[in-house]
Design a protein around this motif. Sequence first.
Motif, short mmCIF file in Angstrom:
data_model
loop_
_atom_site.label_atom_id
_atom_site.label_comp_id
_atom_site.label_asym_id
_atom_site.label_seq_id
_atom_site.Cartn_x
_atom_site.Cartn_y
_atom_site.Cartn_z
N PRO A 173 0.83 -1.22 0.00
CA PRO A 173 0.00 0.00 0.00
C PRO A 173 0.85 1.26 0.00
O PRO A 173 1.90 1.33 0.65
N MET A 174 0.40 2.25 -0.75
CA MET A 174 1.11 3.54 -0.84
C MET A 174 0.31 4.61 -0.12
O MET A 174 -0.90 4.74 -0.33
N ASN A 175 0.99 5.35 0.73
CA ASN A 175 0.32 6.41 1.49
C ASN A 175 -0.08 7.57 0.59
O ASN A 175 -1.12 8.20 0.79
N ASP A 176 0.76 7.85 -0.39
CA ASP A 176 0.49 8.95 -1.32
C ASP A 176 0.54 8.44 -2.75
O ASP A 176 1.13 7.39 -3.04
N SER A 177 -0.05 9.20 -3.66
CA SER A 177 0.02 8.86 -5.07
C SER A 177 1.46 9.01 -5.55
O SER A 177 2.22 9.84 -5.01
N PRO A 178 1.87 8.24 -6.56
CA PRO A 178 3.22 8.40 -7.12
C PRO A 178 3.44 9.83 -7.58
O PRO A 178 2.50 10.52 -7.99
N GLU A 179 4.69 10.28 -7.51
CA GLU A 179 5.01 11.66 -7.90
C GLU A 179 4.56 11.96 -9.32
O GLU A 179 4.04 13.04 -9.60
N ASN A 180 4.76 11.00 -10.22
CA ASN A 180 4.35 11.20 -11.61
C ASN A 180 2.85 11.46 -11.70
O ASN A 180 2.40 12.34 -12.43
N SER B 71 12.34 -3.75 -20.89
CA SER B 71 11.48 -2.67 -21.39
C SER B 71 10.50 -2.22 -20.31
O SER B 71 10.24 -1.03 -20.14
N GLY B 72 9.97 -3.20 -19.55
CA GLY B 72 9.06 -2.86 -18.47
C GLY B 72 9.77 -2.13 -17.34
O GLY B 72 9.23 -1.18 -16.76
N LEU B 73 10.98 -2.57 -17.03
CA LEU B 73 11.75 -1.93 -15.96
C LEU B 73 12.10 -0.49 -16.32
O LEU B 73 11.95 0.42 -15.49
N VAL B 74 12.57 -0.28 -17.54
CA VAL B 74 12.90 1.09 -17.98
C VAL B 74 11.64 1.95 -18.01
O VAL B 74 11.65 3.12 -17.59
N PHE B 75 10.55 1.39 -18.47
CA PHE B 75 9.25 2.08 -18.47
C PHE B 75 8.89 2.52 -17.05
O PHE B 75 8.47 3.65 -16.82
N GLY B 76 9.09 1.60 -16.09
CA GLY B 76 8.79 1.93 -14.71
C GLY B 76 9.70 3.00 -14.14
O GLY B 76 9.24 3.94 -13.48
N LEU B 77 11.00 2.88 -14.42
CA LEU B 77 11.97 3.85 -13.89
C LEU B 77 11.76 5.25 -14.43
O LEU B 77 12.02 6.24 -13.74
N LEU B 78 11.30 5.37 -15.66
CA LEU B 78 11.07 6.69 -16.23
C LEU B 78 9.75 7.30 -15.76
O LEU B 78 9.50 8.48 -15.99
N HIS B 79 8.93 6.51 -15.09
CA HIS B 79 7.71 7.05 -14.47
C HIS B 79 7.89 7.23 -12.97
O HIS B 79 7.23 8.06 -12.36
N GLU B 80 8.77 6.43 -12.37
CA GLU B 80 9.05 6.50 -10.94
C GLU B 80 10.51 6.12 -10.74
O GLU B 80 10.88 4.95 -10.79
#
Length: 236
Positions: A116-123, A178-187
């Motif tokens: 669970p995340m307390n806040d929404s992702p920064e992106n 590709s998924g990891l890079v996709f994730g890192l560029l969003h978070e």
Amino acid sequence: MSVKQIGYGILHYIKSVFFIGLFFIVMTIAEIPIILAEGDVDFPAVMTDYQAFQAMVVTTILVALFFVIRYRKQLEQHNPNQFGQSVVSKKKKIIVTLVMLVAYFVLDYVIQGLFPMNDSPENQQLIEESFRAIPLTISLMTCVFAPITEEYIFRGFFFNYFFNVKNNYMNVLAVFFSGLVFGLLHEASFTPALLVYASSGWVLGATYMCTKDLRCSMFIHFIGNTLATVMMLATH
């Protein structure tokens, strides 16, 4: 492997990194209307939301055309995995896409349940802030521009530039990275949000790999982003 082959391989990856970087620059330039319409304390907005929306329609079309041409050209040169070809039946494409669409949302639900995340992702917070200022333009960006450009970059170009080999092991690596890079560029930080974005990238990558059709992963990306945009609209 000879020195010449090693040199050719290194040159190939350098060129690939250059082109991926170029595509990101093109995508960033195409988003300039958002900056001009949103503004900030030091730089007041010089466009209305509607004007930025019109400009984004134009830039979306131009970028999409550029990516389509470049993508097809690359596949014509070397395409051992037969991407973009009719090697998978329409029925199988539909079934795979629907299954992956369910997986897309189930994974998101499971991961957020386990971590669970307390806040929404920064992106997501940045997108919501922009949505409050220029809802029309941000809706276009999230629902149309992002699914098209990001699928070409993270799936189409990434797979074919770095993992252009017909090999099951390489295919798995293509989906994973590709998924990891996709994730890192969003978070960019190692948080549960990174896992959420990366898992979305893995589902989209697996969809592209299984269907050989970029339109299938674009469709899932479109549905995911559109539902998120509708939720923003309902809460603002």
